[in-house]
Structures are given as C-alpha cells and as structure tokens.
Design a protein around this motif. Structure first.
Motif, PDB file in Angstrom:
ATOM      1  N   GLY A 177       0.816  -1.206   0.000  1.00 34.59           N
ATOM      2  CA  GLY A 177       0.000   0.000   0.000  1.00 34.59           C
ATOM      3  C   GLY A 177       0.855   1.263   0.000  1.00 34.59           C
ATOM      4  N   MET A 178       1.948   1.247   0.767  1.00 35.43           N
ATOM      5  CA  MET A 178       2.851   2.405   0.774  1.00 35.43           C
ATOM      6  C   MET A 178       3.497   2.580  -0.601  1.00 35.43           C
ATOM      7  N   ALA A 179       3.904   1.484  -1.219  1.00 32.84           N
ATOM      8  CA  ALA A 179       4.507   1.569  -2.555  1.00 32.84           C
ATOM      9  C   ALA A 179       3.504   2.098  -3.569  1.00 32.84           C
ATOM     10  N   MET A 180       2.270   1.631  -3.487  1.00 31.93           N
ATOM     11  CA  MET A 180       1.236   2.093  -4.423  1.00 31.93           C
ATOM     12  C   MET A 180       0.910   3.567  -4.194  1.00 31.93           C
ATOM     13  N   CYS A 181       0.887   4.007  -2.933  1.00 31.55           N
ATOM     14  CA  CYS A 181       0.639   5.427  -2.658  1.00 31.55           C
ATOM     15  C   CYS A 181       1.782   6.288  -3.173  1.00 31.55           C
ATOM     16  N   PHE A 182       3.003   5.817  -3.041  1.00 30.72           N
ATOM     17  CA  PHE A 182       4.130   6.558  -3.599  1.00 30.72           C
ATOM     18  C   PHE A 182       3.973   6.672  -5.112  1.00 30.72           C
ATOM     19  N   ALA A 183       3.593   5.568  -5.767  1.00 25.42           N
ATOM     20  CA  ALA A 183       3.404   5.587  -7.220  1.00 25.42           C
ATOM     21  C   ALA A 183       2.255   6.513  -7.617  1.00 25.42           C
ATOM     22  N   ILE A 184       1.180   6.507  -6.837  1.00 24.39           N
ATOM     23  CA  ILE A 184       0.062   7.424  -7.118  1.00 24.39           C
ATOM     24  C   ILE A 184       0.534   8.868  -7.016  1.00 24.39           C
ATOM     25  N   GLY A 185       1.283   9.179  -5.973  1.00 24.53           N
ATOM     26  CA  GLY A 185       1.806  10.530  -5.816  1.00 24.53           C
ATOM     27  C   GLY A 185       2.756  10.909  -6.937  1.00 24.53           C
ATOM     28  N   LEU A 186       3.631   9.991  -7.317  1.00 25.96           N
ATOM     29  CA  LEU A 186       4.613  10.250  -8.370  1.00 25.96           C
ATOM     30  C   LEU A 186       3.939  10.486  -9.716  1.00 25.96           C
ATOM     31  N   PHE A 187       3.144   9.533 -10.156  1.00 26.62           N
ATOM     32  CA  PHE A 187       2.538   9.637 -11.477  1.00 26.62           C
ATOM     33  C   PHE A 187       1.374  10.617 -11.509  1.00 26.62           C
ATOM     34  N   GLY A 188       0.566  10.623 -10.445  1.00 26.36           N
ATOM     35  CA  GLY A 188      -0.531  11.597 -10.380  1.00 26.36           C
ATOM     36  C   GLY A 188      -0.017  13.016 -10.276  1.00 26.36           C
ATOM     37  N   GLY A 189       1.031  13.210  -9.481  1.00 23.12           N
ATOM     38  CA  GLY A 189       1.642  14.535  -9.394  1.00 23.12           C
ATOM     39  C   GLY A 189       2.226  14.982 -10.716  1.00 23.12           C
ATOM     40  N   THR A 190       2.821  14.053 -11.451  1.00 22.32           N
ATOM     41  CA  THR A 190       3.353  14.375 -12.772  1.00 22.32           C
ATOM     42  C   THR A 190       2.235  14.855 -13.693  1.00 22.32           C
ATOM     43  N   VAL A 191       1.114  14.138 -13.679  1.00 18.94           N
ATOM     44  CA  VAL A 191      -0.026  14.539 -14.507  1.00 18.94           C
ATOM     45  C   VAL A 191      -0.506  15.936 -14.115  1.00 18.94           C
ATOM     46  N   MET A 192      -0.657  16.171 -12.815  1.00 21.21           N
ATOM     47  CA  MET A 192      -1.149  17.481 -12.358  1.00 21.21           C
ATOM     48  C   MET A 192      -0.218  18.609 -12.778  1.00 21.21           C
ATOM     49  N   ILE A 193       1.081  18.402 -12.648  1.00 19.14           N
ATOM     50  CA  ILE A 193       2.046  19.435 -13.019  1.00 19.14           C
ATOM     51  C   ILE A 193       2.000  19.691 -14.517  1.00 19.14           C
ATOM     52  N   LEU A 194       2.001  18.619 -15.301  1.00 22.80           N
ATOM     53  CA  LEU A 194       2.017  18.779 -16.753  1.00 22.80           C
ATOM     54  C   LEU A 194       0.750  19.454 -17.263  1.00 22.80           C
ATOM     55  N   ILE A 195      -0.395  19.075 -16.708  1.00 22.48           N
ATOM     56  CA  ILE A 195      -1.650  19.705 -17.129  1.00 22.48           C
ATOM     57  C   ILE A 195      -1.656  21.178 -16.759  1.00 22.48           C
ATOM     58  N   ALA A 196      -1.250  21.490 -15.539  1.00 29.19           N
ATOM     59  CA  ALA A 196      -1.262  22.888 -15.097  1.00 29.19           C
ATOM     60  C   ALA A 196      -0.316  23.749 -15.925  1.00 29.19           C
ATOM     61  N   THR A 197       0.882  23.266 -16.178  1.00 28.09           N
ATOM     62  CA  THR A 197       1.834  24.086 -16.928  1.00 28.09           C
ATOM     63  C   THR A 197       1.449  24.190 -18.398  1.00 28.09           C
ATOM     64  N   LEU A 198       0.896  23.118 -18.961  1.00 26.49           N
ATOM     65  CA  LEU A 198       0.444  23.193 -20.343  1.00 26.49           C
ATOM     66  C   LEU A 198      -0.720  24.171 -20.472  1.00 26.49           C
ATOM     67  N   THR A 199      -1.640  24.124 -19.531  1.00 24.32           N
ATOM     68  CA  THR A 199      -2.771  25.059 -19.555  1.00 24.32           C
ATOM     69  C   THR A 199      -2.291  26.496 -19.448  1.00 24.32           C
ATOM     70  N   GLN A 200      -1.348  26.734 -18.555  1.00 27.02           N
ATOM     71  CA  GLN A 200      -0.814  28.098 -18.400  1.00 27.02           C
ATOM     72  C   GLN A 200      -0.049  28.545 -19.633  1.00 27.02           C
ATOM     73  N   ALA A 201       0.554  27.606 -20.344  1.00 24.57           N
ATOM     74  CA  ALA A 201       1.351  27.968 -21.512  1.00 24.57           C
ATOM     75  C   ALA A 201       0.487  28.338 -22.725  1.00 24.57           C
ATOM     76  N   ILE A 202      -0.720  27.772 -22.829  1.00 26.89           N
ATOM     77  CA  ILE A 202      -1.510  28.015 -24.026  1.00 26.89           C
ATOM     78  C   ILE A 202      -2.673  28.990 -23.817  1.00 26.89           C
ATOM     79  N   THR A 203      -2.816  29.503 -22.608  1.00 27.09           N
ATOM     80  CA  THR A 203      -3.880  30.492 -22.373  1.00 27.09           C
ATOM     81  C   THR A 203      -3.268  31.867 -22.165  1.00 27.09           C
ATOM     82  N   PRO A 204      -3.957  32.890 -22.622  1.00 29.75           N
ATOM     83  CA  PRO A 204      -3.422  34.248 -22.432  1.00 29.75           C
ATOM     84  C   PRO A 204      -3.540  34.704 -20.990  1.00 29.75           C
TER      85      PRO A 204
END
Length: 169
Positions: free
Chosen positions: A142-169
């Motif tokens: 469970g700890m390993a899976m939570c680490f993976a959720i944080g790692l990959f989910g955090g990556t998705v959140m960062i990429l979506i947020a920065t991409l959104t900020q990059a393409i909107t005025p």
C-alpha cells in the motif's frame, strides 16, 4: 494538510512562465463580464477546454483516492486499532513523497510543456497504482502504491497545469 501545501509549493520552484507580450484588458469590466469572457474563451478554445476537463477529472479522482485511503488502511490491512493512525500517516507520507518526487522528475526531465505522451503514460500508471492500492492487502504494498500514485498523479497534475498556463493568455 501542511505537507500537502508544502509539496504543492515546491511545484512553483520549477515553473518558469513565459513573459506575456501583453493583452489589453479592460480593468473597468465587472467580474461577471470577465467571467463570461473567460468562459467564452474556454468554450471556443478546444485544447484549453479539454485540459480543464482533464484537470477536473484528475483532481476529483485525487480527492476520492485521498478520502478512501483511511478506509482502505482500516479495512484492508487488519491492523490493531492502536496501529491504525501510524499506518494511515505513513501511507499519506508516501503519497506526499511521491508528489514531491514528481516535481523533481518533471524538472529534471524538463517535460513541462506539450508532452501528451508523458501525460498519457502517467495517467495509465496512476490508474494502475490506484488499482494496486485497492487490491493490496499488505501495508508495505500500500505504501509503494501510494508513492506511485503521488509520483505519477503529481506528474499529470504538473504537466496539465503548466500546459494550460502555456496556451492560455
């Protein structure tokens, strides 16, 4: 909550927003008019609209997983009552550590913008880790899976947020 804000705050260290060339905005408009303009922009700009929907989906799933962690720890690991809080805290700490590592990985890879394949791969890995967390009966797994959720989910959140900020005025 303190750890979540601290981890989220580290994301800003690695963000380098572009300087805007300048959009003339009418500062005298009412808030409702500004909101209407923003909503019209999102409706008419398909990539932004898709990113907003994807962001809403990711965040709603993140909140659902965060709320379910306590019941998973209680019902899945057969721990005595006095060990529950310790197990719950370590699971949440692993989730936060994974998110912190996500910010470092995205910064090192320098893949903050226009990387749909990394977003897709991270979404698939997050879904796999969520399924693994739901099915695991071991606290260590469970700890390993939570680490993976944080790692990959955090990556998705960062990429979506920065991409959104990059393409909107």
């Amino acid at each position: 909550a303190l750890l979540a804000f601290a981890v989220s705050g580290t994301f800003f260290i690695f963000m380098r927003p572009r300087a805007h060339t300048g959009l003339d905005t009418d500062r005298d408009l009412s808030e409702w008019r500004r909101l209407h303009r923003a909503w019209s922009y999102i409706r008419g700009h398909r990539p932004v609209r898709n990113l907003v929907y994807l962001n809403a989906l990711v965040w709603s799933v993140a909140m659902t997983v965060a709320a379910a962690v306590a019941s998973l720890v209680k019902n899945s690991y057969d721990l005595p009552a006095d060990e529950f809080m310790s197990a719950f805290a370590t699971i949440n700490a692993m989730l936060g550590a994974g998110m912190l590592c996500a910010s470092m990985v995205v910064a090192i890879v320098n893949a903050r913008r226009e990387n749909s394949s990394l977003i897709m791969a991270s979404l698939v890995m997050t879904a796999t880790a969520v399924a693994g967390l739901a099915l695991s009966r071991s606290h260590a797994m469970g700890m390993a899976m939570c680490f993976a959720i944080g790692l990959f989910g955090g990556t998705v959140m960062i990429l979506i947020a920065t991409l959104t900020q990059a393409i909107t005025p």
